[in-house]
Design an enzyme around this catalytic site. Structure first.
Site, PDB file in Angstrom:
ATOM      1  N   ASP A 109       1.034  -1.281   0.033  1.00  0.00           N
ATOM      2  CA  ASP A 109       0.018   0.147   0.255  1.00  0.00           C
ATOM      3  C   ASP A 109       0.918   1.324   0.066  1.00  0.00           C
ATOM      4  OD1 ASP A 109      -2.356   1.576   0.390  1.00  0.00           O
ATOM      5  OD2 ASP A 109      -3.255  -0.058   1.588  1.00  0.00           O
ATOM      6  N   ASP A 214      -2.819   4.672  -2.308  1.00  0.00           N
ATOM      7  CA  ASP A 214      -4.133   5.322  -1.288  1.00  0.00           C
ATOM      8  C   ASP A 214      -4.204   6.697  -1.798  1.00  0.00           C
ATOM      9  OD1 ASP A 214      -5.144   4.716   1.501  1.00  0.00           O
ATOM     10  OD2 ASP A 214      -4.174   6.902   1.740  1.00  0.00           O
ATOM     11  N   GLU A 268      -6.437   4.129  -5.652  1.00  0.00           N
ATOM     12  CA  GLU A 268      -7.649   4.401  -4.880  1.00  0.00           C
ATOM     13  C   GLU A 268      -8.043   5.769  -5.187  1.00  0.00           C
ATOM     14  OE1 GLU A 268      -9.837   4.734  -0.423  1.00  0.00           O
ATOM     15  OE2 GLU A 268      -8.068   5.492  -0.990  1.00  0.00           O
ATOM     16  N   HIS A 343     -11.357  -2.796   3.699  1.00  0.00           N
ATOM     17  CA  HIS A 343     -11.406  -2.364   5.028  1.00  0.00           C
ATOM     18  C   HIS A 343     -11.983  -1.098   5.378  1.00  0.00           C
ATOM     19  CE1 HIS A 343      -8.473  -0.155   2.849  1.00  0.00           C
ATOM     20  NE2 HIS A 343      -8.092   0.633   4.255  1.00  0.00           N
ATOM     21  N   ASP A 344     -12.551  -0.546   4.323  1.00  0.00           N
ATOM     22  CA  ASP A 344     -13.253   0.719   4.457  1.00  0.00           C
ATOM     23  C   ASP A 344     -14.889   0.954   4.453  1.00  0.00           C
ATOM     24  OD1 ASP A 344     -10.737   2.147   4.906  1.00  0.00           O
ATOM     25  OD2 ASP A 344     -10.754   2.848   2.983  1.00  0.00           O
TER      26      ASP A 344
HETATM   27  C1  NOJ Z   1      -7.883   5.277   2.164  1.00  0.00           C
HETATM   28  C2  NOJ Z   1      -7.676   4.333   3.151  1.00  0.00           C
HETATM   29  O1  NOJ Z   1      -8.263   2.992   2.504  1.00  0.00           O
HETATM   30  C3  NOJ Z   1      -8.271   4.440   4.567  1.00  0.00           C
HETATM   31  O2  NOJ Z   1      -8.436   3.407   5.334  1.00  0.00           O
HETATM   32  C4  NOJ Z   1      -7.417   5.541   5.010  1.00  0.00           C
HETATM   33  O3  NOJ Z   1      -8.231   6.155   6.259  1.00  0.00           O
HETATM   34  C5  NOJ Z   1      -7.356   6.778   4.098  1.00  0.00           C
HETATM   35  N1  NOJ Z   1      -7.158   6.719   2.873  1.00  0.00           N
HETATM   36  C6  NOJ Z   1      -6.305   7.743   4.411  1.00  0.00           C
HETATM   37  O4  NOJ Z   1      -5.069   7.055   4.269  1.00  0.00           O
END
Ligand code: NOJ
Length: 591
Positions: A109, A214, A268, A343-344
């Protein structure tokens, strides 16, 4: 890599990562090897054979770098070392070796929109130490009519509140689009870009197979950092997402690093339509290979977005089909990255499948007897994920149908984004207490995905011998890997069969996608066609029987030619449409 079909001569631009099935690991919650209650890298290495047995080709590992863990590792204090609670660099080397020995690849990541405030760069920047002075966004603030200090602009943070924090030492405000412990790097500064290229190169040289990038849509901020309109969440996102130099920065990074390696990049990208996405991808363009968009993640959120506690929950299948089909058919460059959860996000079976409301009595006995179609619907979701166009990303626990947890009190939450959203709402006087929003957080919190992986029905689900850092979902006695692997009809075995199918059927990778019955309220049906191979997928995405009639679809579909390849029920109709589909029935046919 698992053996793959070679594809047809017409198959476009074949790449290992297009043919791969990926699995995302959130290390903190995956497997604890040393009893400290926190998942770790040796714990992942212990499970490499598990991943291999499932048929996984690629692992995406969420951040394991040194970090104070304000955002579970998305706040990095040293890009070239490993967080002590996750292990050592030797442990990481051993993991890479074990994965490669099993023909699996590893994506790391890359979190470079921001660092931790404990990163040496930030500490030196605070002190205006030479070249570090401009590594971050520092600005003077203003004053309101009472003489109180105000931040440099009205931008909001994704974690709630202002995107600015005042630093006493430097005597200025710094920008953080996420937590105050995650200051944004100033990509305008060429030295910052040098640092990023150098750390990327460092990891590529260690032999990794790619990166997930990210928050990569927010790396470029507009000149002058003007105020946002206030109509979006967070305020200003319409300005700092896809900022003016985002393409240039990524192209430069691609040319300096990724272009020289056989690796994959997955960006992302929030706030991204299919047209915007196409601009970021392809070696002739900006260079990204795939990206995670969020359009389908917004299908069930309220009118003001995910973190608004009003108007969430409902979604319509025709709308979901429209969104997904747009991406399946209109991406002009690059390749889809398919996911339903990560995970989000909440757990996919609780969100898009069927898990009946659990009564408190049922919770006390930790029973899952009150569920209705959890198993069928989890298999349906798997069928969708593994038969559409794009590299499928399975999030840990999806393969056993892990569900959302129940958080009774606000204190039980850990996720700073959910906590920030609730606190903002209460501070705005829209709710009297956080507990008023219990239904909202039990629907939407990122914490649902972060409960420990359920390996067995041993104490703490076999995740740890110690006290888990985060409560294990009470349903682990019924929903766990050990039980799933010993039952040939389980969700786990269905994933394994689907992964095998994807490896066998090149049409599932490279075949053209065509949506059938776009307006059907219950059924999602599509074909994947490559040369003479035709696959039809029929999904009854509802808890009621559904009737389909393929007689009226357009195109070249000849249903009499098709045979069942895989289904989530016994005695599936041998011809599509022959009889009504049962609740959440999911069938893959092939000619
Ligand atoms: C996206 C990540 O998937 C998330 O878990 C994180 O809180 C934010 N970006 C900030 O890095």
């Amino acid at each position: 890599m698992a053996p793959h079909s070679t594809g047809s001569p017409e198959a476009p631009d074949e790449r290992w990562w297009k043919e791969a099935v990926a699995y995302q690991i959130y290390p903190r919650s995956f497997n604890d090897s040393d009893g400290d209650g926190i998942g770790d890298i040796p714990g992942i290495t212990e499970r490499v054979e598990y991943l291999d047995a499932l048929g996984i080709d690629v692992v995406w590992l969420c951040p394991v770098y040194a970090s104070p863990q304000a955002d579970n590792g998305y706040d990095i204090s040293d890009y070239r070392s490993i967080a002590a609670e996750f292990g050592t660099m030797d442990d990481w080397d051993a993991l890479l070796e074990a994965l490669h020995a099993h023909d699996m690849r590893l994506l790391m990541d890359l979190v470079v929109n921001h660092t931790s405030d404990e990163h040496e760069w930030f500490q030196r920047s605070r002190r205006r130490d030479g070249a570090y002075e401009d590594y971050y966004y520092w600005r003077d603030g203003g004053e309101d009519e009472h003489g109180d200090p105000t931040p440099p602009n009205n931008w909001g943070s994704f974690m709630g509140g202002s995107a600015w924090t005042y630093d006493e030492l430097r005597g200025q405000w710094y920008l953080h689009l996420y937590d105050e412990k995650q200051p944004d790097l100033n990509w305008r500064n060429p030295e910052v870009r040098d640092e990023i290229a150098s750390l990327v190169e460092w990891w590529l040289e260690k032999g990794i197979d790619g990166f997930r990038l990210d928050a990569i849509n927010v790396i470029s901020k507009p000149e002058g950092l003007p105020d946002g309109s206030g109509d979006t969440h967070p305020t200003g996102v319409e300005l700092f997402s896809h900022g003016p130099r985002a393409h240039d920065y990524l192209r430069e990074l691609y040319d300096r690093t990724f272009a020289d390696y056989d690796v994959v990049t997955v960006g992302e990208m929030g706030e991204t339509t299919v047209d915007i996405a196409s601009e970021y991808m392809g070696g002739d363009g900006v260079g990204l290979d795939m990206l995670f968009h969020f359009e389908h993640m917004d299908v069930d959120v309220g009118p003001r977005g995910r973190w608004d506690p009003e108007g969430w929950g409902d979604w319509s299948l025709p709308e979901f089909k429209r969104i997904m089909s747009r991406w399946q058919t209109q991406l002009e460059a690059g390749w889809n990255a398919q996911y339903l959860g990560n995970h989000d996000q909440p757990r996919i079976v609780s969100r898009f499948g069927d898990v009946a409301e659990r009564s408190s009595a049922a919770q006390q006995t930790s029973s899952v007897d009150d569920e209705r179609y959890r198993i069928e619907s989890a298999k349906l979701l798997a069928t969708f994920l593994l038969t559409t166009h794009g590299t499928p990303f399975i999030y840990q626990g999806e393969e056993i149908g892990m569900t959302n947890a129940t958080f009774e009190t606000f204190d039980e939450l850990d996720d700073p984004m959910m906590i920030g959203a609730v606190e903002d709402y209460v501070a705005a006087g829209k709710a009297d207490s956080p507990e008023e929003l219990r239904d909202f957080w039990n629907f939407q919190s990122r914490d649902h995905a972060r409960t420990p992986m359920q390996w067995s029905n041993d104490e703490h689900a076999g995740f740890t011998d110690g006290e888990p850092w985060f409560a294990v979902n009470e349903n682990y006695r019924d929903i766990n890997v050990e039980a799933a692997r010993s039952d040939e009809q389980s969700i786990w075995h269905h994933y394994r069969r689907l992964i095998d199918l994807r490896h066998d059927e090149v049409a599932l990778v490279y075949g053209e996608y065509e949506l059938l019955l776009p307006d059907h309220e219950q059924v999602y049906a599509y074909t994947r066609t490559l040369d003479e191979s035709q696959i039809l997928v029929v999904l009854n995405w509802s808890d009621e029987p559904a009737t389909v009639d393929f007689g009226h679809t357009d195109g070249d579909l000849d249903v009499s030619d098709l045979r069942v390849r895989l289904s989530n029920y016994d005695e599936t109709p041998s011809t599509p449409g022959e009889r009504p589909l049962r609740p959440f029935e999911a069938v893959v046919y092939r000619n």
